[in-house]
Design a protein around this motif. Structure first.
Motif, mmCIF file in Angstrom:
data_model
loop_
_atom_site.group_PDB
_atom_site.id
_atom_site.type_symbol
_atom_site.label_atom_id
_atom_site.label_comp_id
_atom_site.label_asym_id
_atom_site.label_seq_id
_atom_site.Cartn_x
_atom_site.Cartn_y
_atom_site.Cartn_z
ATOM 1 N N ASN A 38 17.356 -45.467 -31.722
ATOM 2 C CA ASN A 38 17.446 -44.056 -32.091
ATOM 3 C C ASN A 38 16.442 -43.720 -33.192
ATOM 4 O O ASN A 38 16.728 -42.934 -34.073
ATOM 5 C CB ASN A 38 18.885 -43.751 -32.548
ATOM 6 C CG ASN A 38 19.158 -42.281 -32.686
ATOM 7 O OD1 ASN A 38 18.648 -41.474 -31.930
ATOM 8 N ND2 ASN A 38 19.964 -41.913 -33.678
ATOM 9 N N THR A 41 13.637 -46.117 -39.623
ATOM 10 C CA THR A 41 13.682 -45.634 -40.998
ATOM 11 C C THR A 41 12.252 -45.451 -41.495
ATOM 12 O O THR A 41 11.301 -45.857 -40.833
ATOM 13 C CB THR A 41 14.404 -46.647 -41.915
ATOM 14 O OG1 THR A 41 13.628 -47.847 -41.959
ATOM 15 C CG2 THR A 41 15.815 -46.935 -41.433
ATOM 16 N N ALA A 49 22.079 -45.955 -32.291
ATOM 17 C CA ALA A 49 23.168 -44.998 -32.107
ATOM 18 C C ALA A 49 24.069 -45.517 -31.000
ATOM 19 O O ALA A 49 23.610 -46.191 -30.075
ATOM 20 C CB ALA A 49 22.616 -43.623 -31.733
ATOM 21 N N GLU A 61 31.483 -36.291 -35.291
ATOM 22 C CA GLU A 61 30.927 -34.970 -35.013
ATOM 23 C C GLU A 61 29.701 -34.780 -35.883
ATOM 24 O O GLU A 61 29.613 -35.336 -36.967
ATOM 25 C CB GLU A 61 31.958 -33.882 -35.320
ATOM 26 C CG GLU A 61 33.152 -33.914 -34.379
ATOM 27 C CD GLU A 61 34.141 -32.811 -34.687
ATOM 28 O OE1 GLU A 61 33.769 -31.841 -35.371
ATOM 29 O OE2 GLU A 61 35.276 -32.931 -34.232
ATOM 30 N N GLY A 62 28.760 -34.000 -35.394
ATOM 31 C CA GLY A 62 27.566 -33.718 -36.177
ATOM 32 C C GLY A 62 26.532 -34.819 -36.067
ATOM 33 O O GLY A 62 26.551 -35.630 -35.152
ATOM 34 N N GLU A 63 25.644 -34.838 -37.044
ATOM 35 C CA GLU A 63 24.530 -35.782 -37.045
ATOM 36 C C GLU A 63 25.040 -37.215 -37.215
ATOM 37 O O GLU A 63 25.969 -37.486 -37.972
ATOM 38 C CB GLU A 63 23.567 -35.433 -38.175
ATOM 39 C CG GLU A 63 22.259 -36.154 -38.074
ATOM 40 C CD GLU A 63 21.248 -35.636 -39.086
ATOM 41 O OE1 GLU A 63 20.455 -36.448 -39.574
ATOM 42 O OE2 GLU A 63 21.264 -34.430 -39.364
ATOM 43 N N SER A 64 24.401 -38.129 -36.500
ATOM 44 C CA SER A 64 24.790 -39.530 -36.530
ATOM 45 C C SER A 64 24.442 -40.170 -37.872
ATOM 46 O O SER A 64 23.432 -39.834 -38.496
ATOM 47 C CB SER A 64 24.075 -40.291 -35.403
ATOM 48 O OG SER A 64 24.362 -41.660 -35.466
ATOM 49 N N ALA A 66 22.952 -43.054 -40.166
ATOM 50 C CA ALA A 66 21.730 -43.837 -39.970
ATOM 51 C C ALA A 66 22.075 -45.322 -39.870
ATOM 52 O O ALA A 66 21.932 -46.082 -40.824
ATOM 53 C CB ALA A 66 20.743 -43.581 -41.105
#
Length: 87
Positions: A38, A41, A49, A61-64, A66
């Motif tokens: 995904n 860095t 992911a 929910e929302g952004e994964s 890191a």
């Protein structure tokens, strides 16, 4: 830090350092969840992911978050390295 890799038709498990995993790999954790590349860095470490966790409660929910390869291995390993399937 190591990961297992099943070699086709051999029935044997081959252990590789994670940094030697093929770049187009997917990873399966000890619970059977599949982790896919995904991004990276800023320092170049692979991000993963888990788009479809087996337990729906694990889906956020929302952004994964890191998740780096190192964090996934530490938290959910050992990881099995599988070649990515391309269609």
């Amino acid at each position: 830090m190591t990961a297992s890799s099943q070699t086709p038709d051999s029935g044997q498990i081959r252990v590789l350092p994670l940094h030697e995993a093929p770049p187009a790999s997917v990873f399966v954790d000890r619970d059977g969840d599949v982790w896919v590349p995904n991004g990276h860095t800023a320092s170049g470490e692979l991000l993963l992911a888990c788009p479809q966790p087996l337990d729906p409660e694990d889906a956020g929910e929302g952004e994964s978050f890191a998740w780096t390869l190192r964090l996934v291995d530490a938290g959910f390993g050992p990881l099995a390295v599988l070649p990515a399937v391309t269609a």
